[in-house]
Design a protein around this motif. Structure first.
Motif, PDB file in Angstrom:
ATOM      1  N   SER A  22      25.577  37.131  37.771  1.00 39.69           N
ATOM      2  CA  SER A  22      26.760  37.575  38.508  1.00 39.69           C
ATOM      3  C   SER A  22      28.029  36.864  38.038  1.00 39.69           C
ATOM      4  CB  SER A  22      26.554  37.327  40.010  1.00 39.69           C
ATOM      5  OG  SER A  22      26.328  35.952  40.267  1.00 39.69           O
ATOM      6  N   ASP A  23      27.886  35.604  37.583  1.00 44.08           N
ATOM      7  CA  ASP A  23      29.059  34.884  37.077  1.00 44.08           C
ATOM      8  C   ASP A  23      29.638  35.604  35.867  1.00 44.08           C
ATOM      9  OD1 ASP A  23      28.993  32.939  38.978  1.00 44.08           O
ATOM     10  OD2 ASP A  23      28.038  31.417  37.730  1.00 44.08           O
ATOM     11  N   GLU A  26      31.308  38.852  36.869  1.00 40.16           N
ATOM     12  CA  GLU A  26      32.592  38.593  37.539  1.00 40.16           C
ATOM     13  C   GLU A  26      33.709  38.408  36.529  1.00 40.16           C
ATOM     14  OE1 GLU A  26      34.427  34.723  39.787  1.00 40.16           O
ATOM     15  OE2 GLU A  26      32.503  35.481  40.546  1.00 40.16           O
ATOM     16  N   TYR A  27      33.453  37.609  35.497  1.00 40.94           N
ATOM     17  CA  TYR A  27      34.515  37.319  34.532  1.00 40.94           C
ATOM     18  C   TYR A  27      34.688  38.430  33.502  1.00 40.94           C
ATOM     19  CZ  TYR A  27      35.365  32.810  36.557  1.00 40.94           C
ATOM     20  OH  TYR A  27      35.728  31.812  37.436  1.00 40.94           O
ATOM     21  N   GLN A  29      34.592  41.553  34.428  1.00 40.61           N
ATOM     22  CA  GLN A  29      35.476  42.441  35.185  1.00 40.61           C
ATOM     23  C   GLN A  29      36.912  41.916  35.171  1.00 40.61           C
ATOM     24  OE1 GLN A  29      33.992  43.470  39.151  1.00 40.61           O
ATOM     25  NE2 GLN A  29      31.892  43.200  38.429  1.00 40.61           N
ATOM     26  N   ASN A 309      36.797  36.222  42.102  1.00 41.34           N
ATOM     27  CA  ASN A 309      35.879  37.239  42.634  1.00 41.34           C
ATOM     28  C   ASN A 309      36.548  38.156  43.653  1.00 41.34           C
ATOM     29  OD1 ASN A 309      36.162  35.519  44.781  1.00 41.34           O
ATOM     30  ND2 ASN A 309      33.987  35.019  44.999  1.00 41.34           N
TER      31      ASN A 309
END
Length: 319
Positions: A22-23, A26-27, A29, A309
């Motif tokens: 997910s990290d 997130e970045y 995006q 986020n």
């Protein structure tokens, strides 16, 4: 839309290939968002200040950091230069800017002797102040104060005007370099400010000068504003600069989300100042985020402060 990124965001984007799950999503995006042609992304001298501290510890990674920021910002720079009334928006090679700041590191003298030496040694006129004694009553009082003992060690021993100047010069250097000293200083300052709440004369003075209704609760800002030195804003000074930095520091002094490092605190305030010229400020530093939000709220600045986020809050605004 103009988006201002804290250095912690630049750093995570630089390491995006090493992120997982997910990290990384997130970045990715965020990177996709800021790559939009309708987004301007500046860097500032506050970023360079952050990088200089890292460079002092380990210079091996600096080129990678600078290359990453240069790639993302395309060398768009926002900077408040001394003597200028407004910030400058301009293209400036980040490597050139960083190297110029490195060159400036050696121009500050560590002691009062070095500052006023001019090659004269003991013949420098500053040494004449060693013969000027300080009032005995004043020295006697500071000898009894624990914090004054830390702030004026040479003054207590030598009791001369020169020793007082030397201690004051050393004091401002220690605030920036000695984290424990800054922490003690800030705690002491907050203690003195808070103690004024129980001083009837102080309360009456503040209410009179601020013309605040008696039923309003006396707060931290009212105390500071009433007792701070009345500094004059010069014609070429950027008033917004002083307002943002000062307000940011006041929130830091209140003790919540405070910073134990003066340089970090000041540069976070500087980031906040530059972000005030942008539409969005993205930071994952909880302390900086809180104080930036409070500063913008108090000064009626419309910059939106979000974490990495939370980009959904602005995605729909970009066309």
């Amino acid at each position: 839309m103009i988006i201002y990124l804290d250095l912690n965001i630049f750093d995570r984007i630089e390491k995006i290939d090493f992120l997982e799950g997910s990290d990384k999503d997130e970045y990715l995006q965020l990177l996709d968002l800021i790559s939009n042609d309708n987004i301007d992304l500046p860097y500032s001298n506050a970023h360079l200040n952050d990088l200089l501290r890292g460079w002092k510890k380990n210079p091996n990674y600096i080129n990678g950091h600078l290359t990453n920021i240069q790639k993302l910002t395309k060398d768009l720079c926002i900077c408040q230069y001394w003597g200028q009334k407004n910030v400058w928006w301009h293209k400036r090679d980040i490597f050139d800017f960083f190297n110029s700041k490195k060159d400036d590191l050696d121009i500050f003298d560590e002691t009062l002797d070095e500052m006023f030496d001019f090659g004269l040694g003991n013949n420098s006129p500053i040494h004449l102040t060693k013969k000027v004694p300080l009032p005995y009553e004043w020295v006697s009082k500071i000898k009894k104060d624990k914090f004054a003992q830390l702030m004026f060690p040479a003054t207590i021993q030598q009791s001369s005007l020169y020793s007082l100047f030397a201690d004051l010069y050393s004091f401002q250097i220690r605030l920036k370099s000695d984290y424990s000293f800054y922490k003690v200083f800030k705690a002491q300052l907050s203690k003195y400010i808070s103690s004024l709440k129980n001083n009837k004369d102080a309360i009456n003075y503040i209410r009179k000068n601020d013309q605040a209704p008696n039923h309003l609760k006396l707060d931290f800002f009212s105390i500071i504003d009433a007792y701070k030195p009345k500094s004059e804003i010069k014609e070429n000074d950027n008033e917004l600069y002083y307002m943002v930095i000062e307000t940011f520091y006041k929130f830091d002094l209140q003790g919540y989300k405070t910073d134990a490092n003066f340089n970090n605190m000041f540069d976070d305030g500087l980031h906040t100042f530059y972000a005030s010229h942008c539409d969005v400020f993205i930071t994952n530093d909880e302390r900086c985020k809180y104080k930036a939000e409070k500063t913008f709220e108090k000064l009626n600045i419309n910059t939106l402060v979000i974490k990495s986020n939370e980009i959904d809050k602005i995605s729909d605004l970009i066309t």
